[in-house]
Motif scaffolding. Structure first.
Motif, PDB file in Angstrom:
ATOM      1  N   VAL A  21       0.816  -1.220   0.000  1.00 31.37           N
ATOM      2  CA  VAL A  21       0.000   0.000   0.000  1.00 31.37           C
ATOM      3  C   VAL A  21       0.850   1.271   0.000  1.00 31.37           C
ATOM      4  CG1 VAL A  21      -1.982  -1.108   1.087  1.00 31.37           C
ATOM      5  CG2 VAL A  21      -0.193  -0.112   2.522  1.00 31.37           C
ATOM      6  N   GLU A  22       2.154   1.166   0.319  1.00 30.27           N
ATOM      7  CA  GLU A  22       3.010   2.350   0.311  1.00 30.27           C
ATOM      8  C   GLU A  22       3.119   2.967  -1.075  1.00 30.27           C
ATOM      9  OE1 GLU A  22       5.557  -0.971  -1.002  1.00 30.27           O
ATOM     10  OE2 GLU A  22       4.123  -0.710   0.646  1.00 30.27           O
ATOM     11  N   ALA A  64     -16.962  -8.771  -4.707  1.00 28.10           N
ATOM     12  CA  ALA A  64     -16.362  -9.804  -3.850  1.00 28.10           C
ATOM     13  C   ALA A  64     -14.887  -9.518  -3.600  1.00 28.10           C
ATOM     14  CB  ALA A  64     -16.543 -11.182  -4.478  1.00 28.10           C
ATOM     15  N   GLU A  65     -14.177  -9.124  -4.655  1.00 30.77           N
ATOM     16  CA  GLU A  65     -12.739  -8.886  -4.509  1.00 30.77           C
ATOM     17  C   GLU A  65     -12.452  -7.700  -3.601  1.00 30.77           C
ATOM     18  OE1 GLU A  65      -8.854  -7.710  -7.283  1.00 30.77           O
ATOM     19  OE2 GLU A  65     -10.590  -8.723  -8.188  1.00 30.77           O
ATOM     20  N   ASN A  69     -10.744  -7.056   0.389  1.00 27.72           N
ATOM     21  CA  ASN A  69      -9.639  -6.128   0.646  1.00 27.72           C
ATOM     22  C   ASN A  69     -10.094  -4.872   1.389  1.00 27.72           C
ATOM     23  OD1 ASN A  69      -7.294  -7.445  -0.619  1.00 27.72           O
ATOM     24  ND2 ASN A  69      -8.548  -7.335  -2.457  1.00 27.72           N
ATOM     25  N   GLY A  70     -11.127  -5.007   2.208  1.00 24.02           N
ATOM     26  CA  GLY A  70     -11.439  -3.960   3.178  1.00 24.02           C
ATOM     27  C   GLY A  70     -12.659  -3.108   2.924  1.00 24.02           C
ATOM     28  N   THR A 112      -8.032  -1.363   0.008  1.00 25.21           N
ATOM     29  CA  THR A 112      -9.084  -1.306  -1.006  1.00 25.21           C
ATOM     30  C   THR A 112      -8.706  -0.345  -2.123  1.00 25.21           C
ATOM     31  OG1 THR A 112     -10.559  -1.369   0.927  1.00 25.21           O
ATOM     32  CG2 THR A 112     -11.587  -1.280  -1.235  1.00 25.21           C
ATOM     33  N   VAL A 113      -8.127   0.797  -1.765  1.00 24.62           N
ATOM     34  CA  VAL A 113      -7.722   1.777  -2.768  1.00 24.62           C
ATOM     35  C   VAL A 113      -6.653   1.182  -3.684  1.00 24.62           C
ATOM     36  CG1 VAL A 113      -6.699   4.054  -3.142  1.00 24.62           C
ATOM     37  CG2 VAL A 113      -8.311   3.712  -1.264  1.00 24.62           C
TER      38      VAL A 113
END
Length: 230
Positions: A21-22, A64-65, A69-70, A112-113
């Motif tokens: 995520v970084e 779903a995906e 992932n949040g 998620t992003v």
């Protein structure tokens, strides 16, 4: 190395990148809600410079995906509690507003992003994030190759060391035997020196006694008329 198209098409490849995520902040700063964890649909759209409708449609296609992932959907009491928490984190300000329908709120996390960055095709920001991920992976692969070469060289050196140790083993064994033999000889020598010391002590005492007798004889010779006791 995976390509950008492969990343867009393959859920399995996206899963491999989900921990990085970084990459998001390296491309553009994310504006989070006061809890520092979540974003709204509008915040995600602003980050990727697309419309909120694009984000909603993509959410529907990959529900779903993104939920894995949040992605969260808040309603009712859960939404009211979250709203109250955000107001509290902003120091009691009442200006916290959620442009979505008041009956529900969709929340995103950094993970998620990042998932959206690997799904959005028509966003320069998403494309930059994907490029960063792929470049970083290429650098990582190059590092792995370099490390593998170094490990291979070390293994080669260790093979040489192993052979040298095998050749050195018999020599060390013979040296050990010689040292053991020398140690035993030193013990014998030490015992002999000890016995000589004892004998020298006996001789020293004999010399002292002889010296005393000689002193007595000398005195009698100097004074023949002197009587001695006994």
């Amino acid at each position: 190395m995976p390509t950008e198209v492969a990343l867009l098409e393959s859920p399995a490849l996206r899963v491999e990148q989900m921990g990085r995520v970084e990459a998001l902040d390296k491309v553009k700063s994310l504006v989070m809600l006061p809890d520092g964890i979540h974003l709204r649909t509008e915040d995600v759209a602003r980050y990727f410079e697309v419309s909120a409708e694009v984000v909603r449609k993509l959410t529907q296609r990959h529900r779903a995906e993104v939920e894995e992932n949040g992605l969260r959907l808040l309603r009712g009491a859960e939404l009211r509690v979250f709203h109250r928490d955000m107001v509290s984190l902003r120091g009691g300000e009442q200006a916290v507003s959620f442009p979505q329908a008041p009956t529900q709120l969709t929340l995103f996390t950094r993970r998620t992003v990042l998932n959206f960055a690997m799904l959005l095709r028509d966003s320069d920001i998403a494309r930059s994030v994907r490029t960063h991920l792929l470049d970083a992976e290429e650098d990582l692969r190059a590092s792995y190759v370099s490390l593998e070469r170094r490990v291979t060289r070390i293994e080669g050196c260790l093979l040489g060391v192993g052979s040298a140790l095998q050749e050195l083993g018999p020599v060390l064994g013979r040296m050990s035997q010689r040292l053991d033999s020398l140690d035993r000889k030193l013990d014998v020598t030490h015992q002999a020196v000890g016995e000589i010391g004892l004998r020298l002590a006996d001789v020293s005492r004999d010399v002292v006694r002889l010296d005393a007798r000689m002193d007595g004889l000398s005195r009698r010779l100097r004074d023949p008329g002197r009587r001695t006791d006994g």
